[in-house]
Design an enzyme around this catalytic site. Structure first.
Site, short mmCIF file in Angstrom:
data_model
loop_
_atom_site.label_atom_id
_atom_site.label_comp_id
_atom_site.label_asym_id
_atom_site.label_seq_id
_atom_site.Cartn_x
_atom_site.Cartn_y
_atom_site.Cartn_z
N GLU A 34 3.37 0.64 -1.75
CA GLU A 34 1.85 -0.33 -1.55
C GLU A 34 2.44 -1.53 -0.68
OE1 GLU A 34 -1.69 0.29 -3.73
OE2 GLU A 34 -0.48 0.02 -5.45
N TYR A 106 5.89 6.78 -3.42
CA TYR A 106 4.60 6.30 -3.96
C TYR A 106 3.55 7.34 -4.24
CZ TYR A 106 0.29 3.97 -4.35
OH TYR A 106 -1.07 3.38 -4.80
N ASP A 147 6.70 4.24 -7.85
CA ASP A 147 5.60 4.37 -8.70
C ASP A 147 5.27 5.80 -8.88
OD1 ASP A 147 3.16 4.24 -9.70
OD2 ASP A 147 2.23 2.79 -8.41
N ASN A 149 2.95 6.90 -10.91
CA ASN A 149 1.58 7.09 -11.24
C ASN A 149 1.36 8.26 -12.31
OD1 ASN A 149 -0.50 5.04 -10.43
ND2 ASN A 149 -0.01 6.05 -8.43
N ASP A 247 0.35 -6.35 -9.71
CA ASP A 247 -0.20 -5.83 -10.83
C ASP A 247 1.39 -5.01 -11.52
OD1 ASP A 247 -0.66 -4.13 -8.80
OD2 ASP A 247 -2.67 -3.42 -9.60
#
Length: 258
Positions: A34, A106, A147, A149, A247
DNA sequence: ATGGCTTTAAAATAAAGA
């Protein structure tokens, strides 16, 4: 050899924090997700001043991945996954660094469920599996990190009930992740901590950090050739609590030299 | 409570995130 991953949620907004972390943690390799910038906006010079050289795959507004290496330029092997030529998201970058194959990913978030974005997530997981099987066939020390997710297990989230409807916890998402493990890849942090309770992400909203309402979605999967060399892993949680923090927190993995 | 925060893009709101 320390290899780290950090979803920084905007490299422009986060640059001072990112430099601070690189300076303190000093990983040999840092994978970023990101970065949220087009290629021309990537602050390569700021990293060079710290001794890091980088390759990156940017995109306007969102997504974007990068691989930084301490004292050398990562040798790019691949950018983007095969299988959907029309897919323009910048989510995959693979390179050779210091004798290790490093893939920075990602993975799509996939919310809401059901929907086109969730379908895309599942297709992307399949495309990733195809690439990871190719890498595995090369029988090289390899790490696929970033990441994902995906919350792999119930003990990887502060409240399974609270997240039950989320794309990160759907059975289809978990099954796809489990297939990667079944192919022979090792979940580095999950294996070191089967008891769970380790988070890499805390929402900005509703005081999630203060309540420790987090979950584990930033992972490193290791090929057998590299899994044998794993000596430690951890989350730099203190960086999540700093001013203008991402975050996500940085996650690192330490390996014995070959 | 399809929200609550945060960033980006772009000029006031909207998309995207997880």
């Amino acid at each position: 050899m320390k290899i780290a991953t950090f979803n920084i949620n905007g490299i422009k907004a986060r640059l001072p924090r990112l430099i601070e972390w690189l300076d303190e943690a000093r990983p040999a390799v840092a994978c970023l997700q990101e970065i949220k910038t087009q290629d021309e906006g990537f602050p390569a010079k700021d990293f060079e001043a710290l001794g890091y050289q980088a390759i990156w795959h940017g995109q306007k507004g969102f997504n974007g991945v990068a691989i930084l290496a301490d004292g050398s330029l990562p040798v790019e092997v691949r950018r983007g996954l095969a299988g959907e030529p029309e897919d323009e998201h910048s989510r995959y970058l693979e390179a050779e660094v210091g004798g290790v194959r490093v893939a920075c990913i990602y993975l799509p978030n996939g919310n809401p469920v059901p929907g086109l974005k969730f379908d895309y997530k599942l297709r992307w997981l399949n495309r990733l599996r195809t690439r990871m099987r190719e890498i595995a066939a090369e029988e090289v020390p390899a790490i696929v990190l970033g990441d994902y997710n995906v919350i792999p297990r119930d003990n990887d989230v502060w409240s399974p009930a609270a997240m039950a409807a989320d794309a990160l916890m759907q059975p289809e998402s978990r099954d796809a992740y489990a297939r990667l493990l079944a192919d022979g890849w090792t979940d580095a942090l999950g294996t070191l901590h089967p008891e769970g309770g380790i988070w890499t992400y805390w929402d900005y909203q509703t005081g999630a950090l203060q309540r420790d309402h987090g979950f584990r979605i930033d992972h490193a999967l290791l090929s057998p050739e590299l899994a044998d060399r794993l000596v430690g892993a951890g989350v730099d949680k203190d960086h999540r609590a700093r001013e203008k923090a991402s975050d996500h927190a940085p996650v690192w993995f330490e390996f014995r030299e070959a």
